[in-house]
Design a protein around this motif. Structure first.
Motif, mmCIF file in Angstrom:
data_model
loop_
_atom_site.group_PDB
_atom_site.id
_atom_site.type_symbol
_atom_site.label_atom_id
_atom_site.label_comp_id
_atom_site.label_asym_id
_atom_site.label_seq_id
_atom_site.Cartn_x
_atom_site.Cartn_y
_atom_site.Cartn_z
ATOM 1 N N TYR A 117 0.787 -1.233 0.000
ATOM 2 C CA TYR A 117 0.000 0.000 0.000
ATOM 3 C C TYR A 117 0.817 1.280 0.000
ATOM 4 C CZ TYR A 117 -3.850 -3.203 0.883
ATOM 5 O OH TYR A 117 -4.766 -4.219 0.786
ATOM 6 N N ILE A 118 2.055 1.204 -0.459
ATOM 7 C CA ILE A 118 2.786 2.455 -0.656
ATOM 8 C C ILE A 118 3.125 2.557 -2.135
ATOM 9 C CG2 ILE A 118 3.754 2.632 1.681
ATOM 10 C CD1 ILE A 118 6.418 1.582 0.480
ATOM 11 N N GLU A 119 3.501 3.762 -2.536
ATOM 12 C CA GLU A 119 3.896 4.045 -3.923
ATOM 13 C C GLU A 119 4.825 2.944 -4.440
ATOM 14 O OE1 GLU A 119 3.046 7.208 -5.417
ATOM 15 O OE2 GLU A 119 3.809 6.229 -7.234
ATOM 16 N N GLY A 120 4.439 2.352 -5.558
ATOM 17 C CA GLY A 120 5.295 1.315 -6.130
ATOM 18 C C GLY A 120 4.859 -0.097 -5.779
ATOM 19 N N GLY A 121 3.988 -0.210 -4.786
ATOM 20 C CA GLY A 121 3.496 -1.536 -4.403
ATOM 21 C C GLY A 121 2.063 -1.720 -4.865
ATOM 22 N N LYS A 138 1.632 1.728 6.485
ATOM 23 C CA LYS A 138 0.572 1.656 5.475
ATOM 24 C C LYS A 138 0.028 0.232 5.293
ATOM 25 C CE LYS A 138 0.208 5.908 3.652
ATOM 26 N NZ LYS A 138 0.385 6.604 4.938
ATOM 27 N N ASP A 139 0.850 -0.770 5.577
ATOM 28 C CA ASP A 139 0.406 -2.150 5.358
ATOM 29 C C ASP A 139 0.641 -3.027 6.595
ATOM 30 O OD1 ASP A 139 -0.479 -4.500 4.269
ATOM 31 O OD2 ASP A 139 0.908 -4.516 2.572
ATOM 32 N N GLU A 169 9.012 0.837 5.226
ATOM 33 C CA GLU A 169 8.238 0.035 4.274
ATOM 34 C C GLU A 169 8.908 0.030 2.904
ATOM 35 O OE1 GLU A 169 3.729 -0.077 4.772
ATOM 36 O OE2 GLU A 169 4.232 1.798 5.780
ATOM 37 N N THR A 170 8.913 -1.139 2.303
ATOM 38 C CA THR A 170 9.485 -1.304 0.967
ATOM 39 C C THR A 170 8.381 -1.820 0.049
ATOM 40 O OG1 THR A 170 11.552 -1.940 2.025
ATOM 41 C CG2 THR A 170 11.334 -2.464 -0.306
#
Ligand code: GDD
Ligand code: MN
Length: 367
Positions: A122-126, A155-156, A199-200
């Motif tokens: 749930y972050i940019e790129g995921g 976020k996740d 987060e990644t």
């Protein structure tokens, strides 16, 4: 940076088809870092543990734990952590859905922040990849609800793909709740507020083979978990369940009373003797119904089986006889002072339920 050791936990339940493909790939990716891989299998019917054991022959870095008396993703991960030797722990689905290329990155992130590193959808790129509308929707709601109770916000919080510092785990261990799937959420709820979490992004892939174990039962366990860590601290979930069963029991009681009383009346007015007989019969029927439901639902985590179930039923009856006595006395009294019979029976049954919880928590399903 000092490279120490990462312990990767792979919880498995019926993943025999996925493990042989997965293991060599992980070993390849982790080849630059001292590592161990711990497969925690809950005695899968498809013999995942056997497949894993065969694959681990002559490999010092692969270990298999076969649990025969436990079930559940969170508790499997906790048992894996407890057996781990590394200073960084990681968890990943054993079905190829998580992007294992990220493992070294998660490891480095934990070495840097001494906290958590989360593979995030749930972050940019995921992204969640090819999920259907329904699962996407449910996951979004669950994530929103979950965020309220986390002491560290991410976020996740429901990701099944993450790494953490051994010390973080050791500190929260006594507070962890092994129920259900939500091991990361449980960690985020219990870690100190200052804990760092990175987060990644990754895209949730498709399962290689086999089926997801995220059943409706797991989803109910999630709701129970939310209850446990909020209101449940003050009003135990077993009490709420006991009351729900009791409420159903009241209906069973009323119906049984109606059937018995109307069949003995046979058109004549109801005598006090006939009334008492019907109440006692209805009470025993409600007791049997409640016992079965409490044993398989309210106290599912300490369900009585075989002979213990029979002894338990005996205890339940004895314990409930106090409640039944109060039930009978209250309802007979109210009936004798002119209350409508159904209302008298209803009030008596409510008093009985309250007695019963206390008694049975003390004798039948003791903590
Ligand atoms: N030992 C053990 N015992 N392992 C289990 C159990 C169990 O009872 N239930 C599931 N597993 C294993 C599976 O074999 C798999 O390796 C991993 O745990 C995750 O289970 P999946 O069945 O693949 O779950 P999912 O892909 O539907 O759910 C994923 O996404 C969720 C968030 O949307 C997982 O990553 C969850 O952890 C995550 O919360
Ligand atoms: Mn999966």
């Amino acid at each position: 940076m000092i490279f120490t050791m990462i312990s990767l936990i792979l919880p498995t339940y019926n993943e025999a088809e996925n493990i042989p493909e997965l293991l060599p790939k992980i070993e390849e990716i982790l080849s630059g870092i001292p590592h161990e891989i711990i497969i925690v299998d809950d005695d899968s019917p498809d013999k995942t543990w056997q497949v894993a054991l065969d694959l681990s022959q002559n490999k010092e870095d692969v270990h298999v734990i076969r649990r025969v008396d436990k079930r559940g993703l969170s508790s499997a991960v906790i048992d894996g952590f407890l057996a781990a030797k590394g200073d960084v722990f990681a968890v990943m689905d054993a079905d190829g859905q998580h992007d294992m290329e990220l493992l070294p990155k998660l490891y480095v992130a934990v070495k840097e922040n001494n906290g958590l590193a989360i593979g995030s959808r749930y972050i940019e790129g995921g992204s969640v990849g090819g999920w259907d509308e329904r699962r996407h929707f449910l996951s979004k709601i669950a994530t929103k609800m979950a965020l309220h109770i986390c002491s560290v916000k991410v976020k996740d919080p429901m990701s099944g793909f993450f790494a953490l510092d051994r010390k973080v785990f050791e500190e929260v261990l006594p507070r962890l709740n092994p129920k259900g799937f939500k091991i990361l959420l449980d960690l985020l709820v219990h870690v100190p507020k200052e804990t760092k979490a990175t987060e990644t992004p990754y895209t949730f892939g498709v399962r290689q083979l086999g089926k997801s174990k995220l059943s409706w039962k797991v989803q109910i366990e999630f709701l129970e978990y939310l209850y446990d860590v909020t209101v449940g601290r003050f009003i135990p979930l077993t009490f709420v369940k006991f009351c729900i069963v009791g409420t159903f029991g009241v209906f069973v009681h009323l119906i049984a009373y109606g059937v018995i009383s109307r069949s003995i009346m046979d058109g004549d007015p109801l005598t006090i003797g006939g009334f008492s007989f019907a109440v006692i019969g209805a009470t025993e029927i409600a007791i049997i119904f409640n016992y079965l439901l409490n044993n398989s639902w309210t106290f599912a985590h300490q369900k009585l089986r075989g002979t213990s179930a029979i002894v338990g039923f005996f205890k339940y009856n004895v314990a409930c006889s106090f409640g039944a006595l109060a039930n009978w006395a209250v309802s007979a009294y109210l009936f004798s002072i002119g209350w409508i019979d159904f209302l008298a029976v209803f009030t008596g049954a409510i008093v009985g339920v309250m007695w019963n919880y206390t008694m049975n928590r003390m004798f039948t399903w003791r903590k």
